[in-house]
Design a protein around this motif. Structure first.
Motif, PDB file in Angstrom:
ATOM      1  N   ASP A   7       0.845  -1.194   0.000  1.00 31.71           N
ATOM      2  CA  ASP A   7       0.000   0.000   0.000  1.00 31.71           C
ATOM      3  C   ASP A   7       0.879   1.242   0.000  1.00 31.71           C
ATOM      4  O   ASP A   7       1.989   1.243   0.529  1.00 31.71           O
ATOM      5  CB  ASP A   7      -0.958   0.012   1.202  1.00 31.71           C
ATOM      6  N   VAL A   8       0.393   2.297  -0.622  1.00 30.75           N
ATOM      7  CA  VAL A   8       1.117   3.568  -0.689  1.00 30.75           C
ATOM      8  C   VAL A   8       0.625   4.423   0.478  1.00 30.75           C
ATOM      9  O   VAL A   8      -0.179   5.333   0.325  1.00 30.75           O
ATOM     10  CB  VAL A   8       0.878   4.280  -2.029  1.00 30.75           C
ATOM     11  N   ASN A   9       1.097   4.091   1.659  1.00 31.19           N
ATOM     12  CA  ASN A   9       0.622   4.743   2.873  1.00 31.19           C
ATOM     13  C   ASN A   9       1.672   4.552   3.967  1.00 31.19           C
ATOM     14  O   ASN A   9       1.492   3.720   4.866  1.00 31.19           O
ATOM     15  CB  ASN A   9      -0.726   4.151   3.295  1.00 31.19           C
ATOM     16  N   PRO A  10       2.784   5.286   3.919  1.00 24.46           N
ATOM     17  CA  PRO A  10       3.873   5.056   4.871  1.00 24.46           C
ATOM     18  C   PRO A  10       3.450   5.340   6.315  1.00 24.46           C
ATOM     19  O   PRO A  10       2.688   6.263   6.580  1.00 24.46           O
ATOM     20  CB  PRO A  10       4.958   6.035   4.408  1.00 24.46           C
ATOM     21  N   LEU A 123      -1.906  -8.989   7.156  1.00 26.32           N
ATOM     22  CA  LEU A 123      -1.561  -8.289   8.395  1.00 26.32           C
ATOM     23  C   LEU A 123      -0.380  -7.349   8.186  1.00 26.32           C
ATOM     24  O   LEU A 123      -0.363  -6.228   8.701  1.00 26.32           O
ATOM     25  CB  LEU A 123      -1.245  -9.311   9.484  1.00 26.32           C
ATOM     26  N   LEU A 124       0.619  -7.791   7.421  1.00 26.20           N
ATOM     27  CA  LEU A 124       1.799  -6.973   7.178  1.00 26.20           C
ATOM     28  C   LEU A 124       1.460  -5.717   6.387  1.00 26.20           C
ATOM     29  O   LEU A 124       1.948  -4.621   6.680  1.00 26.20           O
ATOM     30  CB  LEU A 124       2.851  -7.796   6.423  1.00 26.20           C
ATOM     31  N   ILE A 125       0.607  -5.848   5.378  1.00 25.82           N
ATOM     32  CA  ILE A 125       0.292  -4.715   4.507  1.00 25.82           C
ATOM     33  C   ILE A 125      -0.594  -3.688   5.201  1.00 25.82           C
ATOM     34  O   ILE A 125      -0.360  -2.476   5.117  1.00 25.82           O
ATOM     35  CB  ILE A 125      -0.382  -5.210   3.210  1.00 25.82           C
ATOM     36  N   ARG A 187      -3.937   4.180  -1.655  1.00 27.42           N
ATOM     37  CA  ARG A 187      -3.764   3.340  -2.836  1.00 27.42           C
ATOM     38  C   ARG A 187      -3.081   2.032  -2.471  1.00 27.42           C
ATOM     39  O   ARG A 187      -2.114   2.019  -1.693  1.00 27.42           O
ATOM     40  CB  ARG A 187      -2.944   4.076  -3.893  1.00 27.42           C
ATOM     41  N   VAL A 188      -3.574   0.960  -3.034  1.00 31.23           N
ATOM     42  CA  VAL A 188      -3.054  -0.372  -2.747  1.00 31.23           C
ATOM     43  C   VAL A 188      -2.669  -1.048  -4.057  1.00 31.23           C
ATOM     44  O   VAL A 188      -3.495  -1.128  -4.982  1.00 31.23           O
ATOM     45  CB  VAL A 188      -4.093  -1.235  -2.000  1.00 31.23           C
ATOM     46  N   TRP A 189      -1.436  -1.516  -4.132  1.00 34.86           N
ATOM     47  CA  TRP A 189      -1.018  -2.303  -5.286  1.00 34.86           C
ATOM     48  C   TRP A 189      -1.520  -3.730  -5.115  1.00 34.86           C
ATOM     49  O   TRP A 189      -1.315  -4.352  -4.073  1.00 34.86           O
ATOM     50  CB  TRP A 189       0.502  -2.310  -5.421  1.00 34.86           C
TER      51      TRP A 189
END
Length: 275
Positions: A7-10, A123-125, A187-189
């Motif tokens: 995911d683009v969410n640091p 869980l990781l993402i 956003r999620v790849w």
């Protein structure tokens, strides 16, 4: 079914609880009797008997959770020989078991590598951002509450079932529900199976909404082949809803995710690359 990969969410801080949950789940799986055979599909009778005994001891059993009664006979882990050939020996339980506490131990048990890795990937993402928003202690409590809600929700719908309920899916479903509430526009790849795996960057509300819709459909019995349903889809639905409700009070103070711009799997690309 789409497969999320990033995911683009640091996150602002290290998700220690998320990492600890993943490490504990992997360690428990490696220490579970019969784990090696389950990974290779070559479990022999002795391993299966040990695995059944282990699961009956530490897994959550809906019938035990609702009626608060342990069975008179359980697998002992020993192998016996009968008319039909070798089989598992049944005996009086040699342990004390709290059905309520078994929900916790069951959250760290998994039925195979695919079950484990699939749960840990989700869980990781998604766990790091939810932990980042809630804080370490609140996230740990949140994870536990969602696991209990999912397990008891499933048990109430299957009060007479003696099948072991294992896995972190219910608690992780709560994490997904919280992520949907807190970061719907992140956003999620994902990889979409269409002849080949196509990489797409989609909003979280599409990815997680689609996932929840599938769980709801499957929990009703539609779209699942008869006799093949070993997944507790109802637990996923309950856990997801619980996660949404618990995260809702935090929504107003949650900063929006960063604009993805021209990002390639979370990193700014210097030039176009062909997939």
């Amino acid at each position: 079914m789409v497969i999320p990969v990033h995911d683009v969410n640091p996150a602002r801080r290290t998700p220690y609880v998320t990492y600890a949950l993943i490490a504990a789940s992997v360690l428990v799986f490696l220490l579970t009797p019969g784990a090696e055979g389950a990974a290779g599909g070559e479990s022999h009778v002795a391993q299966l008997c040990q695995l059944h005994a282990f699961m009956d001891h530490y897994a959550a059993i809906p019938r035990e959770m609702i009626h608060h009664q342990l069975p008179r006979l359980v697998p002992t882990g020993q192998v016996g020989t009968g008319v039909a050939g070798p089989g598992c020996v049944m005996g009086v339980p040699g342990y004390d078991k709290s059905p309520a506490l078994s929900v916790v131990t069951a959250m760290f048990l998994h039925g195979g590598w695919l079950h484990l890795l699939g749960n840990m990937l989700f869980l990781l993402i998604f766990g790091n951002n939810v932990e980042d928003r809630m804080g370490h202690v609140r996230f740990a409590l949140f994870y536990l509450v969602c696991g209990y809600a999912a397990s008891y929700g499933f048990a109430l719908l299957n009060a007479d079932s003696g099948d072991p309920l294992i896995g972190a899916s219910g608690a992780i479903a709560g994490v997904l529900g919280a992520y949907l509430v807190l970061y719907p526009k992140a956003r999620v790849w994902v990889l979409v199976p269409f002849l080949i795996f196509l990489p797409l960057r989609l909003p979280a509300w599409i990815v997680l909404g689609f996932w929840f819709g599938l769980q709801a459909v499957y929990s009703s019995g539609r779209g699942v082949e008869a006799g093949s349903g070993t997944v507790a889809y109802a637990a996923h639905v309950v856990g997801f809803v619980a996660g949404m409700l618990l995260a809702w009070p935090l929504k107003a103070g949650t900063p929006p995710p960063p604009e993805p711009g021209r990002l390639l799997f979370g990193r700014r690309a210097r030039h176009r690359q062909a997939w």
